[in-house]
Design a protein around this motif. Structure first.
Motif, short mmCIF file in Angstrom:
data_model
loop_
_atom_site.label_atom_id
_atom_site.label_comp_id
_atom_site.label_asym_id
_atom_site.label_seq_id
_atom_site.Cartn_x
_atom_site.Cartn_y
_atom_site.Cartn_z
N PRO A 56 0.83 -1.21 0.00
CA PRO A 56 0.00 0.00 0.00
C PRO A 56 0.85 1.25 0.00
N GLN A 57 0.39 2.27 -0.71
CA GLN A 57 1.10 3.53 -0.74
C GLN A 57 0.89 4.27 0.57
N GLN A 58 1.95 4.92 1.02
CA GLN A 58 1.87 5.70 2.24
C GLN A 58 1.53 7.15 1.91
N THR A 59 0.77 7.76 2.79
CA THR A 59 0.40 9.15 2.58
C THR A 59 1.07 10.01 3.64
N ALA A 60 1.35 11.24 3.30
CA ALA A 60 2.02 12.16 4.23
C ALA A 60 1.20 12.32 5.50
N GLY A 61 1.87 12.15 6.62
CA GLY A 61 1.19 12.33 7.89
C GLY A 61 0.47 11.10 8.37
N GLY A 62 0.16 10.18 7.46
CA GLY A 62 -0.51 8.94 7.85
C GLY A 62 -1.84 9.16 8.52
N VAL A 63 -2.61 10.13 8.04
CA VAL A 63 -3.89 10.41 8.67
C VAL A 63 -4.87 9.29 8.35
N GLY A 64 -5.52 8.76 9.37
CA GLY A 64 -6.44 7.65 9.18
C GLY A 64 -7.88 8.12 9.08
N LYS A 65 -8.72 7.20 8.70
CA LYS A 65 -10.15 7.46 8.60
C LYS A 65 -10.90 6.44 9.43
N ALA A 66 -11.82 6.90 10.23
CA ALA A 66 -12.63 6.00 11.05
C ALA A 66 -13.79 5.47 10.23
N ILE A 67 -13.94 4.15 10.22
CA ILE A 67 -15.01 3.52 9.48
C ILE A 67 -15.94 2.81 10.44
N LYS A 68 -17.20 3.12 10.39
CA LYS A 68 -18.18 2.47 11.24
C LYS A 68 -18.71 1.21 10.56
N MET A 69 -19.09 0.22 11.38
CA MET A 69 -19.68 -0.99 10.84
C MET A 69 -20.90 -0.62 10.01
N GLY A 70 -20.94 -1.11 8.77
CA GLY A 70 -22.06 -0.83 7.89
C GLY A 70 -21.79 0.31 6.94
N GLU A 71 -20.77 1.12 7.22
CA GLU A 71 -20.43 2.24 6.35
C GLU A 71 -19.55 1.75 5.21
N SER A 72 -19.86 2.16 3.99
CA SER A 72 -19.12 1.67 2.84
C SER A 72 -17.76 2.34 2.73
N MET A 73 -16.73 1.54 2.47
CA MET A 73 -15.38 2.06 2.26
C MET A 73 -15.12 2.31 0.77
N LYS A 74 -15.98 1.71 -0.09
CA LYS A 74 -15.91 1.91 -1.53
C LYS A 74 -14.50 1.65 -2.07
N MET A 75 -13.95 0.51 -1.72
CA MET A 75 -12.62 0.16 -2.18
C MET A 75 -12.66 -0.32 -3.62
N LYS A 76 -11.54 -0.21 -4.32
CA LYS A 76 -11.50 -0.53 -5.74
C LYS A 76 -10.80 -1.84 -6.06
N GLU A 77 -10.21 -2.49 -5.05
CA GLU A 77 -9.53 -3.76 -5.29
C GLU A 77 -10.49 -4.78 -5.89
N ALA A 78 -9.93 -5.78 -6.57
CA ALA A 78 -10.76 -6.85 -7.12
C ALA A 78 -11.12 -7.87 -6.04
N PHE A 79 -10.18 -8.10 -5.11
CA PHE A 79 -10.41 -9.06 -4.03
C PHE A 79 -9.83 -8.55 -2.71
N ILE A 80 -10.48 -8.94 -1.63
CA ILE A 80 -10.00 -8.72 -0.27
C ILE A 80 -10.05 -10.06 0.45
N ASN A 81 -8.98 -10.38 1.19
CA ASN A 81 -8.89 -11.64 1.93
C ASN A 81 -9.22 -11.38 3.40
N LEU A 82 -10.06 -12.23 3.98
CA LEU A 82 -10.49 -12.05 5.37
C LEU A 82 -10.22 -13.31 6.19
N LYS A 83 -9.62 -13.13 7.37
CA LYS A 83 -9.54 -14.21 8.34
C LYS A 83 -10.85 -14.22 9.10
N LEU A 84 -11.68 -15.20 8.83
CA LEU A 84 -13.04 -15.22 9.37
C LEU A 84 -13.05 -15.86 10.75
#
Length: 468
Positions: free
Chosen positions: A287-315
């Protein structure tokens, strides 16, 4: 409400599957019958524990790496239902945070210091003949202990006379844990991989979400990567990918029966080159790093609208299947790819518990072990993995479909019911071997050694360890 903080300057190796694991709220420190009110009192009769206390209570000892909420809750409930019986959780390592009065939680695995301490403690206790009645063995090469007749074959206890009804459990999990036709460890909880596909990106790839291969992964996603643009896969470091791939076919690389390793083969060299190619061909990118590394809080149910084709999850929890709705506008649940497209999946254990063959309180130890497998404990929020008790799994899934916030859709609920029954292979790599694999193969992934040189060293080191 669950908050997920995503920081762009996170350490390398902190993959999206880690972020998803936070949603799972695993309370275990790794790396999870009848209810308690109807539990038998085997712990107060039959074989006697060599331990006890001044009040005359019978004591069932459980050796653990570090304690966790699930075991603490089980201790409390079991003691309440069985007057005169005490559960003693013997920690090999007490984390500094816990010493200060709080619990420690790791997303995956234990603190390496804790593992080393637990191995040393258990080895010493077994040699001295004062080991606990039950022993947590997910950090140990427990096949070695089974070969030395230090662990009880739990198969002998798995009958109705001992209170065990096979129809209550996913027996495929127990069968996958067998060693030399015996069962020397039981998993109260299991963890598996699930993938989420971004329908908008993969709709033209013609992939079967229930059965696809790593060859298709390389070919189809490689074609997608050549087009450039958005990332293809959520970042996972090569050593984690390799660990999963080895776990899928663990018997191919680790043969405890014959004390042989299987890393010095053309097939394993091909696997190393294949994983390296994922990064060379930009199927997976850091992943590319951004200046300052400012994060974003994501609430359960809120869409992150990611563009990747796949995401892997440890269920680790069924409701984490809702993660797909968070990351993609049009998600599709995929089983992980396999070598041959077979439909059986692999799993790891949230914890593994074995019984000391020399315990003088086997009946009591077995009764407590069964309690950990009971519907009451398997539905506990702090289980730290997926349940192996059928009724517990079914009731969890049913409750999640009726949840007031972010319920499982009927479609996801049906898929959730299929996950544990399809687990056919135990993919848990003994931590010491996993460490050796990571250390040796890192030199290849960094370009410092050839694959051929790496596998020679890896084969020698793992073989020596297995022969100890």
């Amino acid at each position: 409400m669950i908050i997920l903080n995503i920081k762009a300057n996170r350490k390398k190796g902190l993959a999206l599957c880690f972020m998803a694991s936070l949603i799972a709220l695993s309370a275990c420190s790794s790396g999870a019958n009848t209810p308690a009110s109807g539990s038998s009192n085997n712990g107060t009769s039959g074989e006697q524990n060599s331990g006890g206390n001044e009040s005359g209570s019978k004591v069932i000892t459980v050796s653990v790496v570090t304690s966790n909420r699930f075991l603490e809750l089980a201790k409390e409930k079991y003691e309440a239902a069985n007057p005169g019986v005490k559960i003693e959780l013997k920690q090999s390592y007490v984390p500094p945070q816990q010493q200060a009065g709080s619990m420690t939680m790791y997303a995956f695995g234990y603190d390496p210091v804790a593992v080393e301490k637990h191995v040393a403690t258990v080895n010493a206790e077994l040699m001295n003949g004062n080991a606990s009645d039950l022993i947590m063995v997910d950090t140990l090469a427990y096949a070695k202990y089974a070969d030395k007749k230090l662990l009880a074959n739990l198969q002998a206890y798995m009958n109705k006379e001992k209170g065990f009804n096979e129809e209550d459990y996913y027996m495929n999990i127990f069968d996958a844990l067998k060693y030399k036709d015996g069962l020397y460890a039981i998993a109260p909880n299991v963890v598996t991989n699930q993938w989420f596909g971004n329908t908008d990106r993969i709709k033209d790839l013609k992939l079967d979400p229930n059965s696809w291969t790593w060859a298709q992964f390389s070919e189809k996603l490689g074609e997608l990567a050549k087009k450039g643009g958005d990332p293809i896969m959520g970042y996972t470091p090569p050593e984690m990918l390799l660990s999963d791939r080895i776990g899928e076919n663990l018997e191919q690389y680790i043969n405890w029966n014959e004390k042989k390793a299987g890393f010095d083969t053309p097939e394993f060299i091909a696997l190393l080159n294949e994983i390296k190619a994922y990064f060379d061909n930009k199927i997976i990118q850091e992943p590319q790093q951004t200046a300052g590394g400012v994060g974003k809080a994501i609430k359960m149910g809120e869409s992150m609208k990611m563009k990747e084709a796949f995401i892997n999850l440890k269920l680790q929890r069924f409701d984490s299947l809702n993660f797909g709705q968070m990351v993609f506008e049009k998600p599709e649940l995929f089983v992980p790819p396999t070598e041959d497209g077979s439909k059986g999946s692999s799993f790891t254990a949230g914890m593994l518990l074995a019984m000391n063959e020399k315990s003088k309180n086997k009946d009591g130890a077995w009764d407590f072990l069964q309690f950990l497998l009971s519907e009451e404990m398997q539905t506990a929020p702090d289980l730290g993995g997926l349940p192996v008790n059928k009724k517990a799994a079914e009731s969890q899934i049913d409750a999640m479909t009726k949840a007031g916030e972010n319920p499982l859709t009927p479609e996801l609920a049906e898929k959730a019911k299929e996950i544990v029954p399809k687990m056919q292979r135990f993919g848990g790599i003994e931590p010491k071997i996993n460490d050796i694999v990571k250390e040796e193969t890192a030199l290849f992934f960094k370009g410092e050694k050839s694959a051929e040189d790496v596998v020679k060293s890896l084969q020698n080191k793992v073989t020596l360890y297995m022969e100890e």
